[in-house]
Write an enzyme that holds these catalytic residues in place. Structure first.
Site, PDB file in Angstrom:
ATOM      1  N   GLY A 112     -12.587  -4.102 -15.960  1.00 13.04           N
ATOM      2  CA  GLY A 112     -13.301  -2.828 -15.955  1.00 13.04           C
ATOM      3  C   GLY A 112     -14.790  -3.069 -16.006  1.00 13.04           C
ATOM      4  O   GLY A 112     -15.237  -4.187 -16.298  1.00 13.04           O
ATOM      5  N   CYS A 139      -9.945 -10.281 -17.597  1.00 14.86           N
ATOM      6  CA  CYS A 139     -11.384 -10.044 -17.553  1.00 14.86           C
ATOM      7  C   CYS A 139     -11.830  -9.097 -18.678  1.00 14.86           C
ATOM      8  O   CYS A 139     -11.759  -9.473 -19.836  1.00 14.86           O
ATOM      9  CB  CYS A 139     -11.764  -9.540 -16.164  1.00 14.86           C
ATOM     10  SG  CYS A 139     -13.498  -9.790 -15.824  1.00 14.86           S
ATOM     11  N   TYR A 140     -12.209  -7.854 -18.367  1.00 11.93           N
ATOM     12  CA  TYR A 140     -12.590  -6.937 -19.448  1.00 11.93           C
ATOM     13  C   TYR A 140     -11.443  -6.797 -20.462  1.00 11.93           C
ATOM     14  O   TYR A 140     -11.674  -6.730 -21.684  1.00 11.93           O
ATOM     15  CB  TYR A 140     -12.972  -5.559 -18.878  1.00 11.93           C
ATOM     16  CG  TYR A 140     -13.317  -4.542 -19.946  1.00 11.93           C
ATOM     17  CD1 TYR A 140     -14.573  -4.526 -20.538  1.00 11.93           C
ATOM     18  CD2 TYR A 140     -12.371  -3.590 -20.366  1.00 11.93           C
ATOM     19  CE1 TYR A 140     -14.887  -3.603 -21.539  1.00 11.93           C
ATOM     20  CE2 TYR A 140     -12.677  -2.661 -21.352  1.00 11.93           C
ATOM     21  CZ  TYR A 140     -13.938  -2.675 -21.937  1.00 11.93           C
ATOM     22  OH  TYR A 140     -14.240  -1.766 -22.908  1.00 11.93           O
ATOM     23  N   HIS A 226      -9.341 -13.355 -12.165  1.00  8.04           N
ATOM     24  CA  HIS A 226      -8.458 -12.300 -11.650  1.00  8.04           C
ATOM     25  C   HIS A 226      -7.235 -12.896 -10.939  1.00  8.04           C
ATOM     26  O   HIS A 226      -7.346 -13.346  -9.800  1.00  8.04           O
ATOM     27  CB  HIS A 226      -9.222 -11.398 -10.687  1.00  8.04           C
ATOM     28  CG  HIS A 226     -10.221 -10.543 -11.380  1.00  8.04           C
ATOM     29  ND1 HIS A 226      -9.907  -9.324 -11.920  1.00  8.04           N
ATOM     30  CD2 HIS A 226     -11.528 -10.754 -11.663  1.00  8.04           C
ATOM     31  CE1 HIS A 226     -10.975  -8.801 -12.493  1.00  8.04           C
ATOM     32  NE2 HIS A 226     -11.975  -9.649 -12.363  1.00  8.04           N
ATOM     33  N   GLU A 228      -4.777 -11.269  -9.787  1.00  8.41           N
ATOM     34  CA  GLU A 228      -4.186 -10.315  -8.841  1.00  8.41           C
ATOM     35  C   GLU A 228      -4.759 -10.400  -7.429  1.00  8.41           C
ATOM     36  O   GLU A 228      -4.187  -9.860  -6.499  1.00  8.41           O
ATOM     37  CB  GLU A 228      -4.334  -8.882  -9.386  1.00  8.41           C
ATOM     38  CG  GLU A 228      -5.750  -8.318  -9.450  1.00  8.41           C
ATOM     39  CD  GLU A 228      -6.544  -8.733 -10.697  1.00  8.41           C
ATOM     40  OE1 GLU A 228      -6.181  -9.754 -11.321  1.00  8.41           O
ATOM     41  OE2 GLU A 228      -7.533  -8.068 -11.024  1.00  8.41           O
ATOM     42  N   VAL A 283       5.305   7.396   9.026  1.00  6.78           N
ATOM     43  CA  VAL A 283       6.212   6.719   8.105  1.00  6.78           C
ATOM     44  C   VAL A 283       6.591   7.562   6.884  1.00  6.78           C
ATOM     45  O   VAL A 283       7.768   7.686   6.544  1.00  6.78           O
ATOM     46  CB  VAL A 283       5.565   5.418   7.558  1.00  6.78           C
ATOM     47  CG1 VAL A 283       6.615   4.547   6.919  1.00  6.78           C
ATOM     48  CG2 VAL A 283       4.830   4.685   8.637  1.00  6.78           C
ATOM     49  N   ASP A 284       5.590   8.129   6.225  1.00  2.35           N
ATOM     50  CA  ASP A 284       5.890   8.782   4.942  1.00  2.35           C
ATOM     51  C   ASP A 284       6.786  10.004   5.102  1.00  2.35           C
ATOM     52  O   ASP A 284       7.751  10.174   4.366  1.00  2.35           O
ATOM     53  CB  ASP A 284       4.595   9.175   4.229  1.00  2.35           C
ATOM     54  CG  ASP A 284       3.681   7.991   4.092  1.00  2.35           C
ATOM     55  OD1 ASP A 284       4.206   6.865   3.965  1.00  2.35           O
ATOM     56  OD2 ASP A 284       2.453   8.167   4.146  1.00  2.35           O
ATOM     57  N   SER A 285       6.440  10.858   6.066  1.00  5.97           N
ATOM     58  CA  SER A 285       7.264  12.052   6.232  1.00  5.97           C
ATOM     59  C   SER A 285       8.660  11.651   6.713  1.00  5.97           C
ATOM     60  O   SER A 285       9.654  12.279   6.361  1.00  5.97           O
ATOM     61  CB  SER A 285       6.611  13.051   7.184  1.00  5.97           C
ATOM     62  OG  SER A 285       6.594  12.552   8.493  1.00  5.97           O
ATOM     63  N   ALA A 286       8.729  10.590   7.497  1.00  2.00           N
ATOM     64  CA  ALA A 286      10.028  10.129   7.989  1.00  2.00           C
ATOM     65  C   ALA A 286      10.891   9.644   6.826  1.00  2.00           C
ATOM     66  O   ALA A 286      12.059  10.019   6.699  1.00  2.00           O
ATOM     67  CB  ALA A 286       9.827   9.001   8.995  1.00  2.00           C
ATOM     68  N   LYS A 426       2.765   1.825  -0.293  1.00  2.00           N
ATOM     69  CA  LYS A 426       3.116   1.920   1.132  1.00  2.00           C
ATOM     70  C   LYS A 426       4.115   0.847   1.565  1.00  2.00           C
ATOM     71  O   LYS A 426       5.053   1.126   2.308  1.00  2.00           O
ATOM     72  CB  LYS A 426       1.831   1.770   1.956  1.00  2.00           C
ATOM     73  CG  LYS A 426       2.024   2.030   3.420  1.00  2.00           C
ATOM     74  CD  LYS A 426       1.972   3.501   3.647  1.00  2.00           C
ATOM     75  CE  LYS A 426       2.284   3.857   5.074  1.00  2.00           C
ATOM     76  NZ  LYS A 426       2.163   5.299   5.255  1.00  2.00           N
TER      77      LYS A 426
END
Ligand code: XMP
Length: 570
Positions: A112, A139-140, A226, A228, A283-286, A426
């Protein structure tokens, strides 16, 4: 904070763009495109609220990220989920009562922008220590642990940013199992640890950071770097060690489990109610529509509005996939004429967007009324959207965002929202799509703007121009797919300019359209680079367009990045 939806009006020489102007008007495609932006989303300095409810899961287990506002917080959650462990991001003021139902197995304190010695610096809630669960401070987050457990943090004389070489040393720890003795890590910090809290040991160090990794025998750890980000190649091993070896997670977060759990949950939530959704081919609505259909069958009706500005075969493919392959209940509305009528004489890009957005909402509403009493509106809201709306409070962004949800339909139509994907990233949605049997080409579709080809035709949109652009775009898509470049490009498409130029074909001079080809790479659409497509791919695209589209006699390739250009031409 960078807000994706707030686009600046394009600067025209005579009219100075207003800094508040947005070029967006919500249509169904907007929802799709917005969710492509989860990667590297900048949510720095904000404290998202906890998600509303726990995930559905039989053997529920979770690792909780306490978000101190790092731009990488969401990325931590994604990385943990890649280890098949469910992970949620919550703000530091989230009460224990909201965390407990998730069955936490450990906590990660994010990085942060703050400094622990400043007044009002965010701290970890007491229950984190009282729970006796493992804690990993990054980190923070590491500085918070140091500060709260009796160590000392001081401002660094210089900010350490970039690669550093981590050396394992001091006490051996399962956190670093299978990590080489020396490995590159990504640093980004100003403050540094002067003295570790009592009973902590050094686990690893770098040239600049004697306390690059620390830990005690109560499973509390701190990392100055980090894990990640991709620049820390062993980061995933370290996170995996944390969730499996230290937190003892089972790893039951799979999309197969998600689907099974969601089906029950949707059935329970909907009961005998009726659901509608707006299909767009994205994609999402499908995925959301297919998942709900699997749960409640014909209680869901999908409304598919063809605004006439879709690409070649898009309508047929979407319709066939859902109606024929999935056997779903679809109301298909061919509103092309109605939209084209309203587009007559319109050349301004924002007006085009506004008209399409308005008409879309009107038609959706008209069709929904015909269905009778409807209880729910299904939406493909994803986790990054949830975090973003939670974090932006009552700002303009939040308003745009809520308006974005199919143009405020829920409030006008008093529908409840059904958002079964609201905890997914996603890449997880794509996985669900594949497991539900959706075709790969749909699951991996590049983003396509809600207003469709209207903003890829410079000037007035006519049926004739749409046909020309469809033909040219078809060639681009086809050649890009043949060259196996489709998935690695953010977007690739053709633009029909309003420029005509002289050419020669056989013995004749021609005066035809200029088509531009755009292909960009990007992580989040905030910035983009033009793709260095191989010359032979460009040559094939150009050749085929001039041969297959008689109205076009010249093809150019757009070699500008964003900024200063945008991805779309309008
Ligand atoms: P720009 O052109 O602003 O585009 O660099 C960034 C991303 O947004 C998409 N885009 C839109 N999507 N409605 C949408 O649904 C719109 O009005 C719109 N305008 C741009 C664009 O395709 C790219 O992915």
């Amino acid at each position: 904070m960078v807000i994706y939806f707030q686009y600046m009006a394009k600067g025209k020489a005579k009219s100075k763009p207003s800094p508040k102007a947005s070029r967006r008007v919500a249509t169904s495609g907007d929802i799709e495109v917005s969710t492509y932006l989860e990667i590297a989303k900048e949510i720095g300095g904000v404290q998202p609220a906890a998600a509303k409810e726990a995930i559905p899961s039989g053997e529920r287990e979770a690792v909780i990220v306490i978000d101190f506002g790092s731009q990488y917080s969401l990325l931590i959650a994604r990385r943990v989920r890649e280890c098949q462990v469910y992970c949620e991001l919550v703000s530091a003021d989230t009460p224990w009562e909201k965390i407990a139902p998730l069955n936490p197995k450990g906590f990660i304190l994010s990085g942060g922008p703050g400094s622990v010695y400043e007044t009002n610096a965010p701290m970890a809630p007491a229950y984190i220590y009282e729970s006796h669960l493992p804690i990993l401070g990054i980190c923070y987050g590491m500085q918070v642990i140091t500060h709260q457990m009796g160590g000392q943090v001081a401002p660094g004389t210089k900010r350490e940013y970039g690669h550093a070489l981590l050396n394992l040393g001091g006490v051996e720890s399962p956190l670093f199992a299978n990590v080489p003795q020396s490995t590159p890590v990504w640093m980004s910090h100003g403050d540094k640890i002067e003295a570790m809290p009592p009973d902590f040991n050094v686990l690893a160090y770098t040239d600049n950071s004697p306390f690059a990794a620390i830990g005690n025998d109560k499973n509390i750890f701190g990392l100055q770097f980090h894990p990640e980000v991709v620049h820390t190649p062993e980061g995933k091993t370290i996170l995996k060690n944390f969730v499996y070896r230290i937190c003892g997670c089972q790893g039951n977060w799979t999309m197969g489990n998600f689907i099974t759990d969601s089906l029950t949950k949707i059935q329970k939530e909907v009961g005998k109610g009726k659901v509608i959704s707006a299909l767009s081919g994205g994609v999402d609505s499908a995925v959301v529509s297919t998942l709900i259909h699997k749960a409640i069958g014909d209680q869901i009706t999908c409304i598919f509005v063809n605004h006439g500005m879709l690409r070649r075969e898009e309508v047929e493919r979407t319709f066939n996939t859902f109606r024929l392959n999935m056997g779903m209940n679809i109301v298909y509305v061919d509103a092309s004429e109605r939209f084209l009528d309203r587009m007559k004489g319109v050349t301004d890009p924002e007006t085009k967007r506004k008209i399409i957005g308005e008409e879309f909402i009107n038609i959706f509403e008209e069709e929904a009324k015909k269905i009778g009493k409807v209880d729910f509106l299904a939406q493909g809201t994803l986790y990054p959207d949830v975090i973003e709306s939670a974090s932006s409070g009552s700002t303009a962004a939040a308003k745009i965002k809520s308006h974005h949800n199919v143009g405020g339909l829920p409030s006008r139509m008093t529908l409840k929202l059904l958002e079964p994907l609201r905890y997914l990233f996603k890449d997880e949605v794509r996985q669900v799509g594949l497991e539900l049997g959706l075709p790969e080409e749909m699951v991996w579709r590049q983003p396509f703007p809600g207003p469709g080809l209207a903003i890829r035709i410079i000037g007035e949109v006519t049926e004739e121009k749409l046909e020309i652009l469809r033909a040219a775009d078809w060639v681009v898509m086809n050649e890009i797919k043949k060259a196996k470049l489709y998935r690695q490009l953010w977007q690739s498409f053709a633009i029909l300019t309003d420029v005509h130029s002289v050419g020669v074909m056989g013995d004749y001079r021609t005066y035809g359209y200029l088509v531009a080809v755009r292909a960009v790479t990007s992580d989040d659409a905030m910035t983009a680079d033009w793709s260095r497509l191989p010359y032979d791919v460009l040559a094939r695209i150009s050749n085929r367009i001039v041969n297959e589209v008689p109205e076009v006699n010249r093809v150019v390739y757009d070699i500008t990045s964003k900024p200063p250009s945008t991805i779309e031409w309008e």
